[in-house]
Design a protein around this motif. Sequence first.
Motif, PDB file in Angstrom:
ATOM      1  N   VAL A 197       1.624   0.779  -2.535  1.00 15.63           N
ATOM      2  CA  VAL A 197       2.380   1.907  -1.998  1.00 15.63           C
ATOM      3  C   VAL A 197       1.530   3.171  -2.028  1.00 15.63           C
ATOM      4  O   VAL A 197       1.582   3.994  -1.107  1.00 15.63           O
ATOM      5  N   VAL A 198       0.737   3.335  -3.067  1.00 19.07           N
ATOM      6  CA  VAL A 198      -0.172   4.480  -3.142  1.00 19.07           C
ATOM      7  C   VAL A 198      -1.152   4.451  -1.974  1.00 19.07           C
ATOM      8  O   VAL A 198      -1.403   5.471  -1.316  1.00 19.07           O
ATOM      9  N   ALA A 199      -1.725   3.271  -1.692  1.00 19.72           N
ATOM     10  CA  ALA A 199      -2.666   3.144  -0.580  1.00 19.72           C
ATOM     11  C   ALA A 199      -1.989   3.418   0.754  1.00 19.72           C
ATOM     12  O   ALA A 199      -2.551   4.092   1.630  1.00 19.72           O
ATOM     13  N   PHE A 200      -0.774   2.906   0.922  1.00 22.62           N
ATOM     14  CA  PHE A 200      -0.017   3.152   2.153  1.00 22.62           C
ATOM     15  C   PHE A 200       0.247   4.645   2.329  1.00 22.62           C
ATOM     16  O   PHE A 200       0.159   5.179   3.436  1.00 22.62           O
ATOM     17  N   THR A 201       0.542   5.308   1.241  1.00 20.99           N
ATOM     18  CA  THR A 201       0.765   6.755   1.274  1.00 20.99           C
ATOM     19  C   THR A 201      -0.501   7.492   1.693  1.00 20.99           C
ATOM     20  O   THR A 201      -0.464   8.418   2.510  1.00 20.99           O
ATOM     21  N   ALA A 202      -1.634   7.064   1.151  1.00 20.09           N
ATOM     22  CA  ALA A 202      -2.909   7.713   1.496  1.00 20.09           C
ATOM     23  C   ALA A 202      -3.229   7.537   2.976  1.00 20.09           C
ATOM     24  O   ALA A 202      -3.733   8.467   3.621  1.00 20.09           O
ATOM     25  N   ILE A 203      -2.912   6.375   3.531  1.00 21.25           N
ATOM     26  CA  ILE A 203      -3.166   6.142   4.952  1.00 21.25           C
ATOM     27  C   ILE A 203      -2.319   7.079   5.804  1.00 21.25           C
ATOM     28  O   ILE A 203      -2.819   7.773   6.696  1.00 21.25           O
TER      29      ILE A 203
END
Length: 260
Positions: free
Chosen positions: A72-78
């Motif tokens: 979810v953190v990575a998805f947020t960064a994208i």
Amino acid sequence: MSTLRAGHPRLQELAALTRRWYLQLVRDRLNLGLTLLQPAFWLVFFGGAVRRMVDDRITGTPDYVSFLLPGVVAFTAIGTSISGAVPLLWDKETGYLDKLMSMPIARASLLGSRLAFQAAVTVAQVAVILLVAAAMGVRVRTGVVGVLVVLAVTAVLAVALSAVFLALAFHGPGHTTFFAVTGFVTLPLLFTSNAFVPVEAMPTWMALVARANPLTYAIEAMRLLVTSGWGVPVVAHLVGLVGFTALCVLLTYHRFRTYT
């Protein structure tokens, strides 16, 4: 002293440009609120819905929300990185970027202010996600220091992705192409990483793609910090991520210089 004096105007440029990005964000309060809260919805609804369907032996942890958190953190960064490229894209299309470049402003200051601001926004979003995760029972195995490292990884990842999407904004002919390309690559980029399932559980071809995906190494570093603890693999993943980020920033700066 001469070095400090020479560097002072650059700090003023960075501060002024970063203030501009800040004012643009806070003046739209609804957007600000959604920007901070929306990523946490993924953790609550997706994690809550799927956690009982996942085999603990596959994820390596009995708590799927803990496993999902770095994804979810990575998805947020994208998502934040894509939206972070839009203001400069509008500046480019309206001609305001040309006006900025006609002023005595360093290209590095303009690009650096945007990257730094996006990193700060992403860290704020992830801080909210971590608070929600804690309310859902997630406990970071590496403690407070591990949480700080997760936030640092978030910032580095945000800089890398923001640089990539900024390069696309400068390279593409307009916003139509930009949104078409980002809409096309976002989900494949996410789903060909280990955001939702371990690499070991993927088909062979997808596992090969995942190991070549920079997101995998950022996610794996954060996942180890959350579910396992400190170790050599964490350091190896962080070194790889920093190297990838440096390459992205250099290539984007070169593209920006070429465009301007």
